[in-house]
Design an enzyme around this catalytic site. Sequence first.
Site, PDB file in Angstrom:
ATOM      1  N   GLU A 264      45.265  33.636  42.973  1.00 50.59           N
ATOM      2  CA  GLU A 264      44.914  33.794  44.455  1.00 50.59           C
ATOM      3  C   GLU A 264      43.543  32.991  44.796  1.00 50.59           C
ATOM      4  O   GLU A 264      43.427  32.241  45.771  1.00 50.59           O
ATOM      5  CB  GLU A 264      44.644  34.990  45.135  1.00 50.59           C
TER       6      GLU A 264
ATOM      7  N   PHE B 199      48.454  52.475  47.842  1.00 53.21           N
ATOM      8  CA  PHE B 199      48.511  51.555  46.861  1.00 53.21           C
ATOM      9  C   PHE B 199      48.195  50.270  47.141  1.00 53.21           C
ATOM     10  O   PHE B 199      48.857  49.685  48.094  1.00 53.21           O
ATOM     11  CB  PHE B 199      49.785  51.682  46.047  1.00 53.21           C
TER      12      PHE B 199
ATOM     13  N   LYS C 193      52.663  45.519  56.362  1.00 51.53           N
ATOM     14  CA  LYS C 193      54.103  45.253  55.891  1.00 51.53           C
ATOM     15  C   LYS C 193      55.259  45.606  57.017  1.00 51.53           C
ATOM     16  O   LYS C 193      56.329  45.044  56.986  1.00 51.53           O
ATOM     17  CB  LYS C 193      54.421  45.893  54.744  1.00 51.53           C
TER      18      LYS C 193
ATOM     19  N   MET D 235      23.176  23.389  33.903  1.00 51.08           N
ATOM     20  CA  MET D 235      22.106  23.319  34.925  1.00 51.08           C
ATOM     21  C   MET D 235      21.310  24.819  34.779  1.00 51.08           C
ATOM     22  O   MET D 235      19.866  24.442  34.778  1.00 51.08           O
ATOM     23  CB  MET D 235      22.706  23.442  36.541  1.00 51.08           C
TER      24      MET D 235
END
Lengths: 183, 597
Positions: B74, B136, B186, B502
């Site tokens: 994601e 959940f 949902k 760096m």
Amino acid sequence: MSNSTIATTIRPHHTNAPQGTEKSYTLIVRVVDRPGSVDRVVGVLRRRRSLLQSLTLLPDQQSGVFRITAQVQDAEVVIEHLIEQLRKIIDVTDVYDSATRPSLTRELVLVQVASNGETARSAVAAGQQAGATVVATTAEAVTFELVGSAAQVEQLITALQPYSILEIARSGGVVLSGNVVGK
Amino acid sequence: MAIAAKDIQQAGTANQTGQQNDEIRELTGTEIMCEVLVREGVDVLYGYPGGAIMPFYDALTSYPALHHVLTRHEQGASHAADGYARATGKVGVCVATSGPGATNLVTGLATAFMDSVPVVALTGQVARAFLGRDAFQETDILGVTQPITKHNFLVRNIEELAPIMHEAFRIARSGRPGPVLVDVPKDVQNAKAVYRADDHITSEEYLDSLAAHTQAPAQHLLLEAAELIAQAKRPIILAGHGIILSKAYAELKAFAEKTSIPVITTLLGLSAFADTHPLHIGMPGMHGPAHTNRSIGEADLLVAVGMRFDDRVTGDVKQFATRAKLIHIDIDASEIHKVKAATVPIVSDARVALTALTETVQPADRSAWLQEIRSWEAANDERGRQIKRNDDIPDPISILSAIHKETDGEAIVVSDVGQHQMWTARFYEWTRLNSHITSGGLGTMGFALPAALGVKMGMPDAPVWAVAGDGGIQMNIQELATLQQEGVTIKVAIMNNGYLGMVRQWQQFFHSRNYSETPMTGPDHVKLADAYGLKGIRVKRREDVESAVREAMETPGTVIVEFIIEPEANVYPMVAPGNGITDMIEETTVQENAENE
């Protein structure tokens, strides 16, 4: 803010206000009641490290809107920036510093002091002298109520210090602006 | 099922064209989401399915206009949406499920938030009955993303879904852009309601009506600004990301040319004004060239447009531009006076303000000031010094020059974060407008590869190069599979020095060369490319740099070119954190110190 050579007061976890510039400001914030909207206002107040003195949250006369009154101790430049940050929150419909408009500020305080037969009379006299009324009495305690300015609330607490204060409950300030003259 | 899907799609098409008949049909929440996406002009979304977002994925197959790209993480979806938005100026969209799906978007949303990029993130949430019960994959994603989104919504019922979806796009795009998250339980996704397109204006329509009512900044502010400009002997323009966000390229050029004021572009302002323009004098701040920072120190006026005086630009604020007054143009009122007090504050869109200001100012000739800055630049010859070191192995300048040359300067270059990012910012010649894409404010390692995926899908005709280090490329390497599956062609340059460069450089300068946890070994990048079905090239000699870049351009599909560079090459010059920006560490100083040790 920049190029400033003025010494600052170090306030751990809070903004470093230029010395002598700290003042108490009361901000009125109106915010649409949606999930997370009040959290965002409080989040900005805390994240910008303002020294928060009191915060009251109550429904506004307009339904679906909360009215938040926040007393903040800070420098003017910090307050101006804070207001702009609060204004950016999508759900905030209105935000202003109460000092910029004619305003009435009131606070409610309840103070309970321990008392017995000996002290009850003088405690009641001291409380009434400071403008409070007695709202409850028992054999062990007297409870006072006062509605007034923050200074009057402080005066009452000072007047009752000689007695044994069991508990103080303050509402924090509520402010009404517009169509009021002076205080 | 197939028939039902077709009906829905027809309903969608009818809505879209406003030719809906009187029959009112109810749509599911997920169909409403898709209808809004189509009407908002979304053509691609990046995401990853999971439990709480499954109803949306079910509806998605009925909307072929919405091309979904399955990223492999994601985080990749959020960076790809960000890259798409930066390249196109449109809203980038990413999708995730509740819980871990949503939390994986966090770094991408924070990146977009810091750099003011319009992104809409759609997340599934557990059904309303389970909210607050530690169900959940339940996460309070509103709470998690509160400080890193411009706004976020939890949709409480089906009736508010359509208005919220449109509002999300409006908020993401208007004013100072930013990411907006819409969290949809949902059961709201599955609920039904009527969606009538005519009841909702799109963000495009909203912005158009907003533009029609936009007024130029107040006349007295323009006159004050023009007066300051007329008096200034050594003025400088600081141009930031706001130029790109408001597409004010031509307006900036016209303003700079009429007033002959030299232009500095910040990291996110790079490619808003061509490097080759005679008035362009570089990038400011921690890794800006000496003459650029010196010009800020000597300036008597800064005209800052769409930039926010980041600490990497100012260094120690008390020592920053001490002689200069400031005209600060920004669309976000809370940026004015935040870091540096403005003499003339102008809260406005950059394009609107620059147009009005250009009309107000008088033409002026400031060639003496520009020549003075150029003389400082010539005396330094920093570029020449950098390229002379270790001339047998690939060096950053030769790599970047080769990319510029082989793409005729037409490439969009997406950099990651670290040394290579600064080399890219400094030594690639930015001539194509909006061709530099990087994570500036947040400094997100792992940004380049997924962002380049989004950039390429937004700009399919432009060659796209992702430039990364051997550290950052590993952080979202999984998106090679997405590129391969989608058949999206980008070219990837990895500058491999075997260090987190760096951090190693800071350890060298500020921690007595104590290289704590910065040496790293990586995979064989050629074999890695092969494993993903892509071509990999390794370059170890300077003389092979150009031919390797050419080969990458000539090879169809995504190609990874790994350049083995000098292990301890540094980014020069550098301003130590907390110092003033004219107090720079130059390469010569370091060498002398090393010899004296």
